[in-house]
Design an enzyme around this catalytic site. Structure first.
Site, PDB file in Angstrom:
ATOM      1  N   ASP A 116      37.240  46.317  43.284  1.00 40.98           N
ATOM      2  CA  ASP A 116      37.604  46.217  44.698  1.00 40.98           C
ATOM      3  C   ASP A 116      36.398  46.498  45.605  1.00 40.98           C
ATOM      4  O   ASP A 116      36.447  46.256  46.805  1.00 40.98           O
ATOM      5  CB  ASP A 116      38.696  47.258  45.024  1.00 40.98           C
ATOM      6  CG  ASP A 116      40.077  46.623  45.149  1.00 40.98           C
ATOM      7  OD1 ASP A 116      40.148  45.402  45.381  1.00 40.98           O
ATOM      8  OD2 ASP A 116      41.070  47.360  45.026  1.00 40.98           O
TER       9      ASP A 116
ATOM     10  N   GLN B 105      46.195  50.139  43.177  1.00 35.37           N
ATOM     11  CA  GLN B 105      46.820  49.458  44.316  1.00 35.37           C
ATOM     12  C   GLN B 105      47.098  50.462  45.443  1.00 35.37           C
ATOM     13  O   GLN B 105      47.702  51.507  45.218  1.00 35.37           O
ATOM     14  CB  GLN B 105      48.135  48.798  43.843  1.00 35.37           C
ATOM     15  CG  GLN B 105      48.838  47.980  44.898  1.00 35.37           C
ATOM     16  CD  GLN B 105      48.040  46.749  45.327  1.00 35.37           C
ATOM     17  OE1 GLN B 105      47.496  46.031  44.502  1.00 35.37           O
ATOM     18  NE2 GLN B 105      47.959  46.530  46.628  1.00 35.37           N
TER      19      GLN B 105
ATOM     20  N   LYS C   3      48.435  39.502  40.936  1.00 38.58           N
ATOM     21  CA  LYS C   3      47.130  39.781  40.314  1.00 38.58           C
ATOM     22  C   LYS C   3      47.230  39.566  38.813  1.00 38.58           C
ATOM     23  O   LYS C   3      46.348  38.960  38.190  1.00 38.58           O
ATOM     24  CB  LYS C   3      46.688  41.217  40.642  1.00 38.58           C
ATOM     25  CG  LYS C   3      46.187  41.343  42.069  1.00 38.58           C
ATOM     26  CD  LYS C   3      46.020  42.764  42.573  1.00 38.58           C
ATOM     27  CE  LYS C   3      45.656  42.729  44.053  1.00 38.58           C
ATOM     28  NZ  LYS C   3      45.695  44.022  44.726  1.00 38.58           N
TER      29      LYS C   3
END
Ligand code: NDP
Length: 289
Positions: A121, A98, A54
């Protein structure tokens, strides 16, 4: 018949390049560099790889990336405090925690604490609600990637029967929502571990999406000839990555299929970049009004 292979790497590279150009334009117009903050708790090896990727792709797209690496012993309060700091930091546009988190931390409480404007997200209840209503500002990264891969084979999917295997909050459920939205217009069946006569249902699918986390679960006899098969699964078998679909046999029957690796995986990060830019655009516009 042998299926065409949907090249997720190439399609994701194109999407990243489009985002990079949009970032360049945005920076030139506003002087603001989109900034994604990623929080990694503990030392899960797969998570470390995801976070490194990422960071790498964020920088390559011209964005700023900050990674906060916290110990596996981090408490829920400590993590909530960091999320709050990032929520309040004007120069941070996107926040990604995460998953999975260590067991002492309530994942949902953390996801709920991320300010919804920075929730790239798209896991926050507010963003899920907007998706349900067909007016999402951030599309969930993996399902959005699956839809882009499907459309790379067939732009008009209106009226097709899509069967989604899996009902998780991250993949199965939002995938189904994207497929029934106006514009996609599929007829959707969602299956899960309690579904009866699963193969009878999957055999009716014009589009079959497997997101269950079981290696090679979808066999050729479960697939309709000519179907588009999207394999979201990432399973490690004998140190090799395999999907949820029995690839070689299903490829003989399907019209198009995604490989693992090189299918859905690269699309997830590309859409994260797209959402991070979108977050920066929205926040910058709101501040200037
Ligand atoms: P979850 O474990 O959260 O959900 C799995 C789903 O599959 C559940 O809804 C479960 O049903 C269903 N399921 C399990 N067994 C069966 C079965 N025998 N028949 C029908 N349904 C079944 O997984 P995720 O959705 O998070 O992830 C799924 C897979 O996708 C994993 O391999 C994961 O690694 C991968 N993944 C890949 C990403 C990428 O970028 N490529 C991103 C995210 C995930 P029930 O609800 O009844 O338990």
């Amino acid at each position: 018949m042998s299926a065409s292979i949907i090249d997720g790497r190439a399609i994701a590279a194109q999407l990243r390049s489009d985002v990079q150009q949009d970032v360049e334009r945005f920076v030139a117009e506003t002087g603001v560099t989109p900034h994604l903050s990623v929080v990694l708790v503990g030392e899960n090896p797969a998570s470390q790889v995801y976070v490194r990727n990422k960071e790498k792709f964020c920088v390559a797209a011209g964005m700023k990336s900050t990674v906060h690496r916290l110990s596996a012993e981090t408490t829920q309060d400590e993590l909530l405090q960091l999320v709050n700091e990032l929520n309040n930091a004007e120069d941070v546009h996107g926040i990604l925690v995460q998953l999975p988190l260590p067991s002492q931390i309530d994942e949902q409480a953390i996801l709920d604490a991320i300010c919804s404007e920075k929730d790239v997200d798209a896991f926050h209840p507010h963003n899920v609600g907007l998706l349900v209503q067909g007016r999402s500002r951030f599309e969930p990264c993996t399902p959005a990637g699956c839809l882009q891969l499907i459309r790379s084979v067939r732009e008009d999917i209106s009226g097709l029967h899509a069967v989604v295997l899996g009902r998780s909050e991250i993949v199965g459920k939002p995938m189904s929502l994207l497929l029934i939205q106006r514009g996609a217009d599929c007829t959707v069946t969602i299956c899960h571990s309690r579904t009866k006569d699963l193969a009878e249902i999957t055999k009716q699918a014009d589009i079959l999406i497997a997101a269950i986390g079981k290696p090679n679960f979808v066999t050729a006899d479960m697939v309709k000839p000519g179907a588009i098969v999207i394999d979201v699964g990432i399973n490690r078998v004998d140190k090799k990555l395999v999907g949820d679909v029995d690839y070689d046999a299903v490829a003989e029957k399907a019209d198009a299929i995604t490989p693992v690796p090189g299918g859905v995986g690269p699309m997830t990060i590309a859409n994260l970049l797209r959402n991070s830019l979108r977050a920066a655009q929205m926040q910058t516009q709101a501040r200037r009004q």
